[in-house]
Design a protein around this motif. Structure first.
Motif, mmCIF file in Angstrom:
data_model
loop_
_atom_site.group_PDB
_atom_site.id
_atom_site.type_symbol
_atom_site.label_atom_id
_atom_site.label_comp_id
_atom_site.label_asym_id
_atom_site.label_seq_id
_atom_site.Cartn_x
_atom_site.Cartn_y
_atom_site.Cartn_z
ATOM 1 N N HIS A 83 0.815 -1.221 0.000
ATOM 2 C CA HIS A 83 0.000 0.000 0.000
ATOM 3 C C HIS A 83 0.846 1.267 0.000
ATOM 4 O O HIS A 83 0.345 2.361 0.197
ATOM 5 N N GLY A 84 2.137 1.144 -0.206
ATOM 6 C CA GLY A 84 3.028 2.304 -0.245
ATOM 7 C C GLY A 84 4.453 1.855 0.009
ATOM 8 O O GLY A 84 4.694 0.666 0.253
ATOM 9 N N SER A 85 5.403 2.801 -0.098
ATOM 10 C CA SER A 85 6.834 2.499 0.076
ATOM 11 C C SER A 85 7.239 1.239 -0.699
ATOM 12 O O SER A 85 8.037 0.428 -0.213
ATOM 13 N N VAL A 86 6.714 1.108 -1.882
ATOM 14 C CA VAL A 86 6.924 -0.094 -2.698
ATOM 15 C C VAL A 86 8.405 -0.276 -3.045
ATOM 16 O O VAL A 86 8.883 -1.408 -3.203
ATOM 17 N N GLU A 87 9.131 0.866 -3.116
ATOM 18 C CA GLU A 87 10.555 0.811 -3.497
ATOM 19 C C GLU A 87 11.383 -0.048 -2.543
ATOM 20 O O GLU A 87 12.477 -0.499 -2.896
ATOM 21 N N LEU A 88 10.868 -0.241 -1.343
ATOM 22 C CA LEU A 88 11.607 -1.048 -0.363
ATOM 23 C C LEU A 88 11.674 -2.520 -0.750
ATOM 24 O O LEU A 88 12.637 -3.219 -0.375
ATOM 25 N N VAL A 100 6.080 -2.767 -9.718
ATOM 26 C CA VAL A 100 5.329 -2.047 -10.751
ATOM 27 C C VAL A 100 4.779 -0.825 -10.039
ATOM 28 O O VAL A 100 4.039 -0.949 -9.062
ATOM 29 N N ASP A 101 5.210 0.363 -10.499
ATOM 30 C CA ASP A 101 4.819 1.569 -9.774
ATOM 31 C C ASP A 101 4.817 2.776 -10.711
ATOM 32 O O ASP A 101 5.319 2.710 -11.842
ATOM 33 N N ILE A 102 4.294 3.868 -10.170
ATOM 34 C CA ILE A 102 4.256 5.122 -10.910
ATOM 35 C C ILE A 102 5.607 5.823 -10.805
ATOM 36 O O ILE A 102 6.181 5.900 -9.718
ATOM 37 N N VAL A 103 6.084 6.315 -11.942
ATOM 38 C CA VAL A 103 7.320 7.099 -11.948
ATOM 39 C C VAL A 103 6.972 8.471 -12.512
ATOM 40 O O VAL A 103 6.411 8.567 -13.609
ATOM 41 N N GLU A 104 7.316 9.497 -11.729
ATOM 42 C CA GLU A 104 7.060 10.848 -12.242
ATOM 43 C C GLU A 104 8.398 11.491 -12.576
ATOM 44 O O GLU A 104 8.797 11.554 -13.729
ATOM 45 N N THR A 105 9.148 11.885 -11.548
ATOM 46 C CA THR A 105 10.463 12.497 -11.808
ATOM 47 C C THR A 105 11.577 11.446 -11.836
ATOM 48 O O THR A 105 12.662 11.703 -12.348
ATOM 49 N N GLY A 106 11.332 10.288 -11.243
ATOM 50 C CA GLY A 106 12.355 9.241 -11.161
ATOM 51 C C GLY A 106 13.169 9.319 -9.877
ATOM 52 O O GLY A 106 14.026 8.467 -9.622
ATOM 53 N N THR A 107 12.881 10.334 -9.053
ATOM 54 C CA THR A 107 13.659 10.526 -7.822
ATOM 55 C C THR A 107 13.524 9.347 -6.866
ATOM 56 O O THR A 107 14.520 8.879 -6.293
ATOM 57 N N SER A 108 12.304 8.867 -6.671
ATOM 58 C CA SER A 108 12.089 7.758 -5.714
ATOM 59 C C SER A 108 12.911 6.536 -6.118
ATOM 60 O O SER A 108 13.492 5.861 -5.263
ATOM 61 N N LEU A 109 12.942 6.241 -7.416
ATOM 62 C CA LEU A 109 13.724 5.078 -7.874
ATOM 63 C C LEU A 109 15.208 5.333 -7.645
ATOM 64 O O LEU A 109 15.915 4.502 -7.068
HETATM 65 C C1 PRP Z 1 4.298 7.744 -6.089
HETATM 66 C C2 PRP Z 1 4.945 6.435 -6.491
HETATM 67 C C3 PRP Z 1 6.407 6.676 -6.250
HETATM 68 C C4 PRP Z 1 6.543 8.173 -6.489
HETATM 69 C C5 PRP Z 1 7.147 8.417 -7.838
HETATM 70 O O1 PRP Z 1 4.089 7.727 -4.736
HETATM 71 O O2 PRP Z 1 4.432 5.339 -5.750
HETATM 72 O O3 PRP Z 1 6.767 6.337 -4.943
HETATM 73 O O4 PRP Z 1 5.239 8.746 -6.453
HETATM 74 O O5 PRP Z 1 7.426 9.781 -8.053
HETATM 75 P P1 PRP Z 1 8.885 10.264 -8.471
HETATM 76 O O6 PRP Z 1 9.275 9.484 -9.684
HETATM 77 O O7 PRP Z 1 8.690 11.731 -8.788
HETATM 78 O O8 PRP Z 1 9.800 10.054 -7.316
HETATM 79 P P2 PRP Z 1 3.219 8.837 -4.021
HETATM 80 O O9 PRP Z 1 4.041 10.034 -3.720
HETATM 81 O O10 PRP Z 1 1.986 9.107 -4.816
HETATM 82 O O11 PRP Z 1 2.852 8.150 -2.641
HETATM 83 P P3 PRP Z 1 2.559 6.609 -2.285
HETATM 84 O O12 PRP Z 1 3.900 5.979 -2.013
HETATM 85 O O13 PRP Z 1 1.725 6.702 -1.069
HETATM 86 O O14 PRP Z 1 1.849 5.975 -3.439
#
Ligand code: PRP
Length: 209
Positions: free
Chosen positions: A137-142, A153-162
């Motif tokens: 339900h969150g912190s999937v990168e862990l 499988v997750d959303i990437v916007e800026t790529g910073t989290s990855l």
């Molecule tokens: C989303 C997604 C990534 C992050 C990607 O999480 O799950 O963790 O944004 O964005 P980035 O590429 O700009 O780093 P979100 O902030 O929506 O919170 P969540 O972890 O609760 O889904």
């Protein structure tokens, strides 16, 4: 009145700006408080702030005539609603990511951690790949870091989290953006009002381009 479910948060603020520029302002919206319903009787519009993933629930059940939801939420839940317009906001990508040194031999069952169980399952089913899906339900990168999964499988916007978690994109599944959706039955009763909104919003989206 046309009832609109707006997703709470940064995306919702941008979407409301679009409504405002399209002529559907509501003065009270700028008073930051805990209030969740705002209306402009003169313009015939009422806004509710709801949790982003709940927008399709309000629209599908007809409490809201219109709503704004990410394509990710729509593909994950398949709500029975009309998708009227791509607002070209909240643009990001649904991706597969893994540790840089992860090697997928394509043979053994792939462990996939995600919030988007249906999107991930459909993606791997299309490839005929066996997966073991792990719903988070969150912190999937862990998950890959701790060995809970091979990939995410997750959303990437800026790529910073990855980047900050030493993960790399191994595949792009699809582009995502915010969509204007409508309840099917309510659309029939309020066609004129809804179409007026859609046309004015479309103009604003084009100007934003
Ligand atoms: C989303 C997604 C990534 C992050 C990607 O999480 O799950 O963790 O944004 O964005 P980035 O590429 O700009 O780093 P979100 O902030 O929506 O919170 P969540 O972890 O609760 O889904």
């Amino acid at each position: 009145m046309v009832n609109v479910a707006l997703p709470k948060g940064r995306l919702g603020e941008k979407v409301y700006d679009l409504f405002e520029r399209a002529g559907y302002s509501c003065d009270e919206m700028h008073d930051k408080g805990r209030k969740l319903i705002f209306e402009n009787m003169e313009k015939g519009i009422r806004y509710f702030w709801v949790k982003p993933s709940d927008v399709p629930v309000y629209v599908e059940r007809g409490v809201a005539d219109l709503g704004i939801a990410g394509k990710d939420v729509l593909l994950e839940r398949h709500p029975d609603v009309y998708e009227l317009l791509d607002l070209a906001l909240g643009k990001c990508r649904m991706c597969v990511a893994a540790k840089a040194d992860f090697f997928d031999d394509g043979e053994k069952t792939l462990k996939v951690a995600t919030e988007f169980v249906n999107i991930a399952s459909e993606y791997y089913a299309r490839q005929g790949r066996d997966i073991d899906i792990i719903k988070l339900h969150g912190s999937v990168e862990l998950a890959p870091k701790l060995g809970l999964s091979d990939v995410i499988v997750d959303i990437v916007e800026t790529g910073t989290s990855l980047r900050e978690n030493n993960l790399v994109i191994t595949d792009e599944i699809l582009p995502i953006s915010a969509r204007l959706i409508a309840n099917k039955a309510n659309f029939k009763f309020k066609t004129k009002e809804i179409e007026d909104i859609v046309n004015l919003m479309r103009k604003q989206v084009k100007e934003n381009d």
